[in-house]
Design a protein around this motif. Sequence first.
Motif, mmCIF file in Angstrom:
data_model
loop_
_atom_site.group_PDB
_atom_site.id
_atom_site.type_symbol
_atom_site.label_atom_id
_atom_site.label_comp_id
_atom_site.label_asym_id
_atom_site.label_seq_id
_atom_site.Cartn_x
_atom_site.Cartn_y
_atom_site.Cartn_z
ATOM 1 N N ILE A 1 0.852 -1.192 0.000
ATOM 2 C CA ILE A 1 0.000 0.000 0.000
ATOM 3 C C ILE A 1 0.886 1.241 0.000
ATOM 4 O O ILE A 1 1.926 1.280 0.655
ATOM 5 C CB ILE A 1 -0.918 0.000 1.246
ATOM 6 N N SER A 2 0.457 2.267 -0.706
ATOM 7 C CA SER A 2 1.202 3.523 -0.743
ATOM 8 C C SER A 2 0.817 4.398 0.440
ATOM 9 O O SER A 2 -0.370 4.624 0.693
ATOM 10 C CB SER A 2 0.902 4.259 -2.052
ATOM 11 N N ALA A 3 1.803 4.875 1.184
ATOM 12 C CA ALA A 3 1.570 5.813 2.289
ATOM 13 C C ALA A 3 1.806 7.226 1.778
ATOM 14 O O ALA A 3 2.865 7.519 1.219
ATOM 15 C CB ALA A 3 2.491 5.503 3.459
ATOM 16 N N ILE A 4 0.817 8.107 1.943
ATOM 17 C CA ILE A 4 0.901 9.466 1.411
ATOM 18 C C ILE A 4 0.664 10.472 2.535
ATOM 19 O O ILE A 4 -0.346 10.409 3.241
ATOM 20 C CB ILE A 4 -0.137 9.690 0.296
ATOM 21 N N SER A 5 1.607 11.392 2.690
ATOM 22 C CA SER A 5 1.414 12.549 3.569
ATOM 23 C C SER A 5 1.382 13.769 2.669
ATOM 24 O O SER A 5 2.418 14.328 2.322
ATOM 25 C CB SER A 5 2.558 12.660 4.587
ATOM 26 N N PRO A 6 0.189 14.181 2.228
ATOM 27 C CA PRO A 6 0.095 15.223 1.196
ATOM 28 C C PRO A 6 0.638 16.555 1.684
ATOM 29 O O PRO A 6 0.671 16.842 2.883
ATOM 30 C CB PRO A 6 -1.407 15.298 0.914
ATOM 31 N N HIS A 7 1.045 17.371 0.736
ATOM 32 C CA HIS A 7 1.534 18.715 1.048
ATOM 33 C C HIS A 7 0.440 19.496 1.772
ATOM 34 O O HIS A 7 -0.707 19.493 1.374
ATOM 35 C CB HIS A 7 1.932 19.451 -0.235
ATOM 36 N N GLY A 8 0.805 20.157 2.867
ATOM 37 C CA GLY A 8 -0.178 20.916 3.629
ATOM 38 C C GLY A 8 -1.157 20.037 4.361
ATOM 39 O O GLY A 8 -2.341 20.392 4.490
ATOM 40 N N ALA A 9 -0.690 18.895 4.868
ATOM 41 C CA ALA A 9 -1.585 17.949 5.549
ATOM 42 C C ALA A 9 -2.313 18.590 6.720
ATOM 43 O O ALA A 9 -3.473 18.276 7.004
ATOM 44 C CB ALA A 9 -0.788 16.731 6.028
ATOM 45 N N ALA A 10 -1.635 19.508 7.424
ATOM 46 C CA ALA A 10 -2.219 20.117 8.617
ATOM 47 C C ALA A 10 -3.366 21.064 8.278
ATOM 48 O O ALA A 10 -4.232 21.324 9.124
ATOM 49 C CB ALA A 10 -1.151 20.857 9.413
ATOM 50 N N THR A 11 -3.392 21.593 7.036
ATOM 51 C CA THR A 11 -4.451 22.538 6.663
ATOM 52 C C THR A 11 -5.451 21.929 5.685
ATOM 53 O O THR A 11 -6.318 22.639 5.177
ATOM 54 C CB THR A 11 -3.831 23.810 6.037
ATOM 55 N N ALA A 12 -5.333 20.632 5.410
ATOM 56 C CA ALA A 12 -6.242 19.994 4.452
ATOM 57 C C ALA A 12 -7.690 20.058 4.930
ATOM 58 O O ALA A 12 -8.611 20.224 4.131
ATOM 59 C CB ALA A 12 -5.823 18.536 4.233
ATOM 60 N N VAL A 13 -7.904 19.948 6.240
ATOM 61 C CA VAL A 13 -9.271 19.946 6.770
ATOM 62 C C VAL A 13 -9.931 21.304 6.568
ATOM 63 O O VAL A 13 -11.051 21.407 6.048
ATOM 64 C CB VAL A 13 -9.277 19.554 8.265
ATOM 65 N N VAL A 14 -9.251 22.386 6.983
ATOM 66 C CA VAL A 14 -9.871 23.710 6.895
ATOM 67 C C VAL A 14 -10.054 24.136 5.440
ATOM 68 O O VAL A 14 -11.070 24.764 5.075
ATOM 69 C CB VAL A 14 -9.051 24.747 7.698
ATOM 70 N N LYS A 15 -9.111 23.770 4.559
ATOM 71 C CA LYS A 15 -9.259 24.109 3.140
ATOM 72 C C LYS A 15 -10.363 23.284 2.487
ATOM 73 O O LYS A 15 -11.100 23.783 1.629
ATOM 74 C CB LYS A 15 -7.932 23.908 2.416
ATOM 75 N N GLY A 16 -10.479 22.017 2.900
ATOM 76 C CA GLY A 16 -11.568 21.189 2.381
ATOM 77 C C GLY A 16 -12.927 21.713 2.798
ATOM 78 O O GLY A 16 -13.906 21.620 2.041
ATOM 79 N N ALA A 17 -13.010 22.282 3.989
ATOM 80 C CA ALA A 17 -14.274 22.871 4.455
ATOM 81 C C ALA A 17 -14.676 24.039 3.567
ATOM 82 O O ALA A 17 -15.854 24.206 3.223
ATOM 83 C CB ALA A 17 -14.134 23.320 5.902
ATOM 84 N N VAL A 18 -13.697 24.862 3.172
ATOM 85 C CA VAL A 18 -13.986 25.991 2.282
ATOM 86 C C VAL A 18 -14.465 25.483 0.916
ATOM 87 O O VAL A 18 -15.471 25.966 0.376
ATOM 88 C CB VAL A 18 -12.733 26.877 2.115
ATOM 89 N N LEU A 19 -13.767 24.499 0.354
ATOM 90 C CA LEU A 19 -14.166 23.946 -0.940
ATOM 91 C C LEU A 19 -15.583 23.404 -0.909
ATOM 92 O O LEU A 19 -16.379 23.647 -1.814
ATOM 93 C CB LEU A 19 -13.194 22.838 -1.358
ATOM 94 N N ARG A 20 -15.891 22.658 0.150
ATOM 95 C CA ARG A 20 -17.226 22.048 0.264
ATOM 96 C C ARG A 20 -18.303 23.125 0.366
ATOM 97 O O ARG A 20 -19.381 23.001 -0.219
ATOM 98 C CB ARG A 20 -17.266 21.134 1.485
ATOM 99 N N GLY A 21 -18.000 24.187 1.100
ATOM 100 C CA GLY A 21 -18.976 25.263 1.247
ATOM 101 C C GLY A 21 -19.209 26.040 -0.028
ATOM 102 O O GLY A 21 -20.300 26.575 -0.250
ATOM 103 N N LEU A 22 -18.193 26.117 -0.893
ATOM 104 C CA LEU A 22 -18.323 26.864 -2.147
ATOM 105 C C LEU A 22 -19.033 26.059 -3.238
ATOM 106 O O LEU A 22 -19.602 26.642 -4.174
ATOM 107 C CB LEU A 22 -16.940 27.258 -2.665
#
Length: 555
Positions: free
Chosen positions: A367-388
């Motif tokens: 299995i591939s393990a991925i720690s995406p760039h900006g992992a710590a802010t993925a939640v807050v940015k995803g919230a903005v995307l979902r709201g838009l």
Amino acid sequence: MAHPHKIVVGLDFGTTYSALAWASTNLPGQINLIGNWPSAGILTHHSAPTEIAYHQGSTTDFSWGYDIPRTARRLKWFKLLLESNDEHVQSGTPLPAGMTAMDITRDFLSALYQHAIGTLWRQNGQAVMSMTKVDFVLTVPAVWSDTAKQRTREAAIAAGMSNEHNLSLLSEPEAAAIYTIKNQDRNAINVHDRIVVCDAGGGTVDLISYTVISINPLKVTECAVGTGDFCGSTYIDRNFEVLLQQRMGHHYKNLRVETQQRIIKNFEEVKCAFRDKPDQSVYHVNVPTIDSIPEAGIFGGEFQLTREEMKQLFDPVVDQIMILINSQVQSICSEGNQVNSVLLVGGFGESPYLFQRLETWCRQWGISAISPHGAATAVVKGAVLRGLEPSIPFQMSTVVRRVRRHYGTPMSTPFIQGRHSERDAYSDPITGRKMARNQVAWFLQKGEPIADDRRITRNFCRSFKKYSGPWIDSMVACDLDRPPSRVTRDVKHVCNITADLSSVSKSCYEKKWKNWRKYYIARYNLDLTISSGDMKFELIFKGASFGSISVDFDL
């Protein structure tokens, strides 16, 4: 007044740190992290400490985040009190007299709200803001109970986030998954992939697994029931505090509170950078006001930790996370499917040691393990995307979730010999019919796939001689794999729905007679309308709504 465009503010209310971000429908691809935090002269980051300090003798005046003076007694980890009744959690977070966890949360969220609104007006100007609608998307742990989510919503409303705003809740791992998949590098995630999203935060760790149906527009479906637990990075801090007390003995009790707090803060810096390096045998934590206590391992103002001691602080917590990941992967594999990758996001998701452990484990499973760039802010940015998304054509993500528990309503039903217990039997005083009370009609089954805005309808009826409402129905939930048919200790109350039908004419009801006495029957529906993180529970009589309650729950 019609608003030509909208701004969505995402709020990641974390156990240790909280973050804010925003974007507008004019520039939806430009997500702006809100920084410029109020500060007592120290360096700030993209997120602010989820900490608050009330001024001496006050429960209304307070400092928060980076603005708390070093000498102040600060409250932290209070987010966990919205969910946990654990004595260790409560004893570690003593609240001011007369205040509850919801009061503390309200005050902290009100500070975030005012900071967000002030920043928007300063950066965009009065001309833009006066014609702009501002909505809030608040993220919550998927592992949280219905009660904890409801408490969070009520605290956010009290903080001002529903004043001329729309407030919605979104699960943290879903927000992270939306952002990560939409902003991935080099096609790390492809159509038909099965991914496990591990959102490791300060207090909670949430796991959700998806099968990717399409990338643009994004469509994913959960391929296993989500799991999670309270095993975030704060529990490493607690382990360190215990070790510090043991090593220092009576010296620790002689330290001022602010010194104790400062040592924990200094350990956080060491914790965030820790990786298991064989060539580094000792780690140092700065201990202010103390020079040396050799028996405690403090030399030259530094508390020394061996490599093994560091691992002993981390491993009980990381082991728990790895058990959760393994369980999620095995659940998917048991259905004959293969997991392609594990995405590690959240503040604790940026831990080098946690990623080391994950990568080693994933390698043996292919299995591939991925720690995406900006992992710590993925939640807050995803919230903005979902709201838009509702305001952007062809960009609406479709997420098919699996229900995390059974949901239903208690009811009485005609007694059937052999099926119902005599302890539940009673005679209906109006109809004279033998009935069984405490039965449950389950609306949703655990593990059942469900999409946004699906409406589920169940039919009920009520007999009465004279309307003496309002009528009250309740919703219950059960975490067992197979729910009982009647109310037991495993069936937990979620909420009540109150319906006032006093305005309905008697002619609208079905008329019946029993022993020359007239009574009425009202036949009605109880409807569930489900969206991301929210559920509306509604009573429908002859096509009209007569009562509803919005509750927040885990899907």
